[in-house]
Design an enzyme around this catalytic site. Structure first.
Site, PDB file in Angstrom:
ATOM      1  N   HIS A 175      53.660  41.094  52.200  1.00  0.00           N
ATOM      2  CA  HIS A 175      53.139  40.693  51.089  1.00  0.00           C
ATOM      3  C   HIS A 175      52.454  39.468  50.885  1.00  0.00           C
ATOM      4  O   HIS A 175      52.826  38.454  51.339  1.00  0.00           O
ATOM      5  CB  HIS A 175      54.459  40.567  49.885  1.00  0.00           C
ATOM      6  N   ARG A 222      39.627  37.142  42.020  1.00  0.00           N
ATOM      7  CA  ARG A 222      40.558  36.182  42.251  1.00  0.00           C
ATOM      8  C   ARG A 222      41.641  36.633  43.185  1.00  0.00           C
ATOM      9  O   ARG A 222      42.626  37.141  42.742  1.00  0.00           O
ATOM     10  CB  ARG A 222      41.272  35.186  41.002  1.00  0.00           C
ATOM     11  N   HIS A 249      48.348  38.767  44.849  1.00  0.00           N
ATOM     12  CA  HIS A 249      47.749  39.616  43.851  1.00  0.00           C
ATOM     13  C   HIS A 249      46.219  39.364  43.783  1.00  0.00           C
ATOM     14  O   HIS A 249      46.041  38.327  44.138  1.00  0.00           O
ATOM     15  CB  HIS A 249      48.548  39.590  42.455  1.00  0.00           C
ATOM     16  N   CYS A 259      44.852  35.632  44.407  1.00  0.00           N
ATOM     17  CA  CYS A 259      45.842  34.669  44.367  1.00  0.00           C
ATOM     18  C   CYS A 259      47.041  34.912  45.180  1.00  0.00           C
ATOM     19  O   CYS A 259      47.764  35.684  45.309  1.00  0.00           O
ATOM     20  CB  CYS A 259      46.569  34.779  42.823  1.00  0.00           C
ATOM     21  N   ASP A 263      39.662  37.965  37.328  1.00  0.00           N
ATOM     22  CA  ASP A 263      39.112  36.977  36.555  1.00  0.00           C
ATOM     23  C   ASP A 263      38.591  35.849  37.120  1.00  0.00           C
ATOM     24  O   ASP A 263      38.401  34.614  37.017  1.00  0.00           O
ATOM     25  CB  ASP A 263      40.245  36.304  35.603  1.00  0.00           C
ATOM     26  N   CYS A 313      45.634  27.909  38.810  1.00  0.00           N
ATOM     27  CA  CYS A 313      47.021  29.079  38.898  1.00  0.00           C
ATOM     28  C   CYS A 313      48.240  28.388  39.621  1.00  0.00           C
ATOM     29  O   CYS A 313      49.114  28.897  39.364  1.00  0.00           O
ATOM     30  CB  CYS A 313      46.589  30.459  39.192  1.00  0.00           C
TER      31      CYS A 313
END
Length: 147
Positions: A100, A116, A103, A118, A107, A63
């Protein structure tokens, strides 16, 4: 986290680190410092310095951002529903500094729980295994010991 300490640390952040952690931005995929990191160690919140993820749980999800199957300390991660940019996602933040991070998606590798995480490299600092003790994270060395 003590507000004075947090304010001092925020002043030490680069523009990108500040935008990601404090303004919920996302760094560019495939062009960030930890996407292809394969060195053993842990990742900590760049603001609070609390442990977040281990390289043992990192994998290449393709990704463009560092991906992990689970956090080191689940109590240091908070999740919130995120509908920004017309997407339905679950945002991941650090509990102590409210940074922050990125996310979490469903998947990930099924044999490792299917998640996952990310995460933006700009939200983390990497502590190599050989520096864990010196940096005050010696208790995490045990994660890398073979039994």
């Amino acid at each position: 986290m003590d507000e004075e300490k947090k304010a001092k640390r925020l002043k030490e952040l680069s523009d990108l680190e500040y935008r990601v952690t404090q303004e919920d931005a996302t760094e560019p995929p495939f062009k960030n410092r930890y996407y292809k990191n394969s060195e053993p160690g842990i990742y900590v919140d760049i603001v609070s310095h609390k442990p977040l993820f281990s390289s043992l749980d990192q994998y290449d999800a393709g990704c463009g951002w560092p991906s992990f199957t689970k956090p080191i300390e689940s109590n240091e991660i908070t999740e919130a529903f995120d509908e920004r940019f017309g997407m339905r996602r679950t945002e991941v933040r650090s509990k102590t500094a409210d940074s922050h991070l990125g996310h979490v998606f469903t998947d990930g590798p099924k044999d490792q729980g299917g998640l996952r995480y990310c995460i933006n490299s700009a939200a983390m600092r990497f502590i190599p295994f050989q520096d864990l003790e010196k940096a005050g994270y010696g208790e995490y060395q045990k994660l890398f010991k073979r039994t």
